[in-house]
Design a protein around this motif. Structure first.
Motif, PDB file in Angstrom:
ATOM      1  N   PHE A  70       0.849  -1.188   0.000  1.00  0.00           N
ATOM      2  CA  PHE A  70       0.000   0.000   0.000  1.00  0.00           C
ATOM      3  C   PHE A  70       0.881   1.232   0.000  1.00  0.00           C
ATOM      4  CE2 PHE A  70      -2.999   3.152   1.265  1.00  0.00           C
ATOM      5  CZ  PHE A  70      -4.232   2.685   0.820  1.00  0.00           C
ATOM      6  N   CYS A  71       0.683   2.095  -1.007  1.00  0.00           N
ATOM      7  CA  CYS A  71       1.454   3.327  -1.156  1.00  0.00           C
ATOM      8  C   CYS A  71       0.508   4.492  -1.417  1.00  0.00           C
ATOM      9  CB  CYS A  71       2.404   3.228  -2.357  1.00  0.00           C
ATOM     10  SG  CYS A  71       3.651   1.958  -2.236  1.00  0.00           S
ATOM     11  N   GLY A  72       1.019   5.698  -1.264  1.00  0.00           N
ATOM     12  CA  GLY A  72       0.286   6.871  -1.703  1.00  0.00           C
ATOM     13  C   GLY A  72      -0.379   7.673  -0.615  1.00  0.00           C
ATOM     14  N   LYS A  73      -1.122   8.696  -1.057  1.00  0.00           N
ATOM     15  CA  LYS A  73      -1.684   9.694  -0.147  1.00  0.00           C
ATOM     16  C   LYS A  73      -2.752   9.170   0.794  1.00  0.00           C
ATOM     17  CE  LYS A  73      -4.888  11.495  -3.605  1.00  0.00           C
ATOM     18  NZ  LYS A  73      -6.228  11.555  -3.100  1.00  0.00           N
ATOM     19  N   ASP A  74      -3.347   8.020   0.494  1.00  0.00           N
ATOM     20  CA  ASP A  74      -4.375   7.463   1.379  1.00  0.00           C
ATOM     21  C   ASP A  74      -3.801   6.577   2.480  1.00  0.00           C
ATOM     22  OD1 ASP A  74      -6.411   8.784   0.064  1.00  0.00           O
ATOM     23  OD2 ASP A  74      -6.931   7.082  -1.221  1.00  0.00           O
ATOM     24  N   ILE A  75      -2.489   6.514   2.579  1.00  0.00           N
ATOM     25  CA  ILE A  75      -1.860   5.640   3.576  1.00  0.00           C
ATOM     26  C   ILE A  75      -2.278   5.950   5.017  1.00  0.00           C
ATOM     27  CG2 ILE A  75       0.363   6.823   3.929  1.00  0.00           C
ATOM     28  CD1 ILE A  75       1.518   3.819   3.463  1.00  0.00           C
ATOM     29  N   PRO A  76      -2.651   7.208   5.359  1.00  0.00           N
ATOM     30  CA  PRO A  76      -3.132   7.444   6.727  1.00  0.00           C
ATOM     31  C   PRO A  76      -4.382   6.627   7.092  1.00  0.00           C
ATOM     32  CG  PRO A  76      -2.523   9.532   5.720  1.00  0.00           C
ATOM     33  CD  PRO A  76      -2.481   8.483   4.631  1.00  0.00           C
ATOM     34  N   GLN A  77      -5.154   6.187   6.098  1.00  0.00           N
ATOM     35  CA  GLN A  77      -6.341   5.369   6.381  1.00  0.00           C
ATOM     36  C   GLN A  77      -5.977   4.058   7.076  1.00  0.00           C
ATOM     37  OE1 GLN A  77      -8.413   4.823   2.654  1.00  0.00           O
ATOM     38  NE2 GLN A  77      -9.405   6.821   2.795  1.00  0.00           N
ATOM     39  N   LEU A  78      -4.755   3.578   6.839  1.00  0.00           N
ATOM     40  CA  LEU A  78      -4.348   2.313   7.461  1.00  0.00           C
ATOM     41  C   LEU A  78      -4.318   2.405   8.984  1.00  0.00           C
ATOM     42  CD1 LEU A  78      -1.418   1.125   5.134  1.00  0.00           C
ATOM     43  CD2 LEU A  78      -3.855   0.571   4.985  1.00  0.00           C
ATOM     44  N   THR A  79      -4.214   3.601   9.545  1.00  0.00           N
ATOM     45  CA  THR A  79      -4.136   3.760  11.002  1.00  0.00           C
ATOM     46  C   THR A  79      -5.514   3.742  11.671  1.00  0.00           C
ATOM     47  OG1 THR A  79      -4.192   6.180  10.902  1.00  0.00           O
ATOM     48  CG2 THR A  79      -2.017   5.117  10.820  1.00  0.00           C
ATOM     49  N   ASP A  80      -6.589   3.816  10.889  1.00  0.00           N
ATOM     50  CA  ASP A  80      -7.949   3.792  11.429  1.00  0.00           C
ATOM     51  C   ASP A  80      -8.329   2.337  11.702  1.00  0.00           C
ATOM     52  OD1 ASP A  80     -10.693   3.835  11.914  1.00  0.00           O
ATOM     53  OD2 ASP A  80     -11.087   5.379  10.410  1.00  0.00           O
ATOM     54  N   LYS A  81      -8.087   1.905  12.925  1.00  0.00           N
ATOM     55  CA  LYS A  81      -8.251   0.493  13.274  1.00  0.00           C
ATOM     56  C   LYS A  81      -9.675  -0.016  13.064  1.00  0.00           C
ATOM     57  CE  LYS A  81      -4.302   0.332  16.389  1.00  0.00           C
ATOM     58  NZ  LYS A  81      -3.637   1.548  16.031  1.00  0.00           N
ATOM     59  N   LYS A  82     -10.676   0.803  13.375  1.00  0.00           N
ATOM     60  CA  LYS A  82     -12.076   0.393  13.196  1.00  0.00           C
ATOM     61  C   LYS A  82     -12.384   0.224  11.704  1.00  0.00           C
ATOM     62  CE  LYS A  82     -16.802   1.636  14.391  1.00  0.00           C
ATOM     63  NZ  LYS A  82     -17.683   2.623  15.019  1.00  0.00           N
ATOM     64  N   PHE A  83     -11.955   1.186  10.894  1.00  0.00           N
ATOM     65  CA  PHE A  83     -12.163   1.138   9.448  1.00  0.00           C
ATOM     66  C   PHE A  83     -11.425  -0.055   8.831  1.00  0.00           C
ATOM     67  CE2 PHE A  83     -10.548   2.579   5.215  1.00  0.00           C
ATOM     68  CZ  PHE A  83     -11.751   2.604   4.528  1.00  0.00           C
ATOM     69  N   MET A  84     -10.211  -0.329   9.307  1.00  0.00           N
ATOM     70  CA  MET A  84      -9.371  -1.375   8.721  1.00  0.00           C
ATOM     71  C   MET A  84      -9.717  -2.783   9.189  1.00  0.00           C
ATOM     72  SD  MET A  84      -7.367  -0.173   6.455  1.00  0.00           S
ATOM     73  CE  MET A  84      -6.374  -1.656   6.257  1.00  0.00           C
ATOM     74  N   LYS A  85     -10.407  -2.904  10.314  1.00  0.00           N
ATOM     75  CA  LYS A  85     -10.661  -4.227  10.907  1.00  0.00           C
ATOM     76  C   LYS A  85     -11.240  -5.241   9.914  1.00  0.00           C
ATOM     77  CE  LYS A  85     -12.600  -6.707  14.724  1.00  0.00           C
ATOM     78  NZ  LYS A  85     -13.453  -6.773  15.860  1.00  0.00           N
ATOM     79  N   PRO A  86     -12.327  -4.927   9.189  1.00  0.00           N
ATOM     80  CA  PRO A  86     -12.844  -5.945   8.263  1.00  0.00           C
ATOM     81  C   PRO A  86     -11.870  -6.288   7.135  1.00  0.00           C
ATOM     82  CG  PRO A  86     -14.099  -3.890   8.060  1.00  0.00           C
ATOM     83  CD  PRO A  86     -13.162  -3.730   9.215  1.00  0.00           C
ATOM     84  N   TYR A  87     -11.116  -5.297   6.686  1.00  0.00           N
ATOM     85  CA  TYR A  87     -10.136  -5.562   5.624  1.00  0.00           C
ATOM     86  C   TYR A  87      -9.008  -6.458   6.141  1.00  0.00           C
ATOM     87  CZ  TYR A  87     -12.419  -1.855   2.958  1.00  0.00           C
ATOM     88  OH  TYR A  87     -13.327  -1.087   2.275  1.00  0.00           O
ATOM     89  N   LEU A  88      -8.526  -6.163   7.335  1.00  0.00           N
ATOM     90  CA  LEU A  88      -7.442  -6.962   7.907  1.00  0.00           C
ATOM     91  C   LEU A  88      -7.890  -8.394   8.177  1.00  0.00           C
ATOM     92  CD1 LEU A  88      -5.862  -4.308  10.290  1.00  0.00           C
ATOM     93  CD2 LEU A  88      -4.938  -5.156   8.118  1.00  0.00           C
ATOM     94  N   GLU A  89      -9.126  -8.562   8.632  1.00  0.00           N
ATOM     95  CA  GLU A  89      -9.657  -9.910   8.863  1.00  0.00           C
ATOM     96  C   GLU A  89      -9.745 -10.683   7.545  1.00  0.00           C
ATOM     97  OE1 GLU A  89     -13.338  -9.116  10.903  1.00  0.00           O
ATOM     98  OE2 GLU A  89     -12.336  -8.933  12.858  1.00  0.00           O
ATOM     99  N   MET A  90     -10.213 -10.001   6.503  1.00  0.00           N
ATOM    100  CA  MET A  90     -10.323 -10.619   5.189  1.00  0.00           C
ATOM    101  C   MET A  90      -8.940 -11.009   4.662  1.00  0.00           C
ATOM    102  SD  MET A  90     -12.125  -8.961   1.759  1.00  0.00           S
ATOM    103  CE  MET A  90     -12.065  -7.427   2.631  1.00  0.00           C
ATOM    104  N   LEU A  91      -7.975 -10.116   4.793  1.00  0.00           N
ATOM    105  CA  LEU A  91      -6.618 -10.407   4.331  1.00  0.00           C
ATOM    106  C   LEU A  91      -6.009 -11.580   5.092  1.00  0.00           C
ATOM    107  CD1 LEU A  91      -5.351  -6.734   4.028  1.00  0.00           C
ATOM    108  CD2 LEU A  91      -5.691  -8.310   2.112  1.00  0.00           C
ATOM    109  N   GLU A  92      -6.215 -11.579   6.399  1.00  0.00           N
ATOM    110  CA  GLU A  92      -5.675 -12.674   7.218  1.00  0.00           C
ATOM    111  C   GLU A  92      -6.301 -14.009   6.820  1.00  0.00           C
ATOM    112  OE1 GLU A  92      -5.171 -14.021  11.882  1.00  0.00           O
ATOM    113  OE2 GLU A  92      -5.948 -12.041  11.424  1.00  0.00           O
ATOM    114  N   LYS A  93      -7.606 -14.008   6.639  1.00  0.00           N
ATOM    115  CA  LYS A  93      -8.300 -15.236   6.235  1.00  0.00           C
ATOM    116  C   LYS A  93      -7.781 -15.742   4.886  1.00  0.00           C
ATOM    117  CE  LYS A  93     -12.864 -17.093   5.291  1.00  0.00           C
ATOM    118  NZ  LYS A  93     -14.244 -16.769   4.956  1.00  0.00           N
ATOM    119  N   GLY A  94      -7.482 -14.806   3.973  1.00  0.00           N
ATOM    120  CA  GLY A  94      -6.969 -15.171   2.657  1.00  0.00           C
ATOM    121  C   GLY A  94      -5.473 -15.383   2.622  1.00  0.00           C
TER     122      GLY A  94
END
Length: 142
Positions: A70-94
């Motif tokens: 993940f690169c670029g200007k939207d990288i601060p979104q990665l710090t939003d733990k609530k927003f990222m939780k479903p994505y991180l769970e999906m990535l971990e499962k995959g």
């Protein structure tokens, strides 16, 4: 003098954190089919994960690793733990590895310590992607 000490301390901490979590390229099984995707949008993580699952099913025992940088200007979104939780769970499962570009973190003022657990950091996401392609990874940029 105080500013110089602060800057040196931050530079050392940033370097240490990156070195501590950066992926070791020597541990990658290059006899397998490995994949790398470079993205700039969090919302692309869902279709990327679906693609990883499809490649895993298609490759079977030949499937290796799937990395997303993940690169670029939207990288601060990665710090939003609530927003990222479903994505991180999906990535971990995959079994997809999410990697943050250290250059982007620095450029957009993101403290690596603010990233959720499970996100690795590399110094330069584009260079990392190119290195993996040299190792035989199939890759693309979104």
């Amino acid at each position: 003098m105080k500013n110089i000490i602060t800057i040196l301390t931050l530079a050392f901490a940033f370097t240490f954190v990156q070195a501590a979590v950066a992926q070791n390229l020597d541990n990658i099984d290059t006899s397998k089919k490995n994949y790398i995707v470079l993205t700039k949008k969090v919302q692309q993580l869902k279709p990327i994960t679906l693609a990883a699952e499809e490649m895993k099913a298609e490759d079977g025992s030949e499937y290796g690793e799937f990395h997303v940088v993940f690169c670029g200007k939207d990288i601060p979104q990665l710090t939003d733990k609530k927003f990222m939780k479903p994505y991180l769970e999906m990535l971990e499962k995959g079994n997809v590895k999410l990697i943050a570009c250290g250059f982007s973190l620095k450029k957009f003022g993101v403290d690596p310590k603010d990233l959720p657990e499970g996100i690795d950091i590399v110094d330069n996401g584009i260079a990392y992607s190119l290195k993996l392609k040299k190792l035989g990874f199939y890759g693309m940029e979104l």
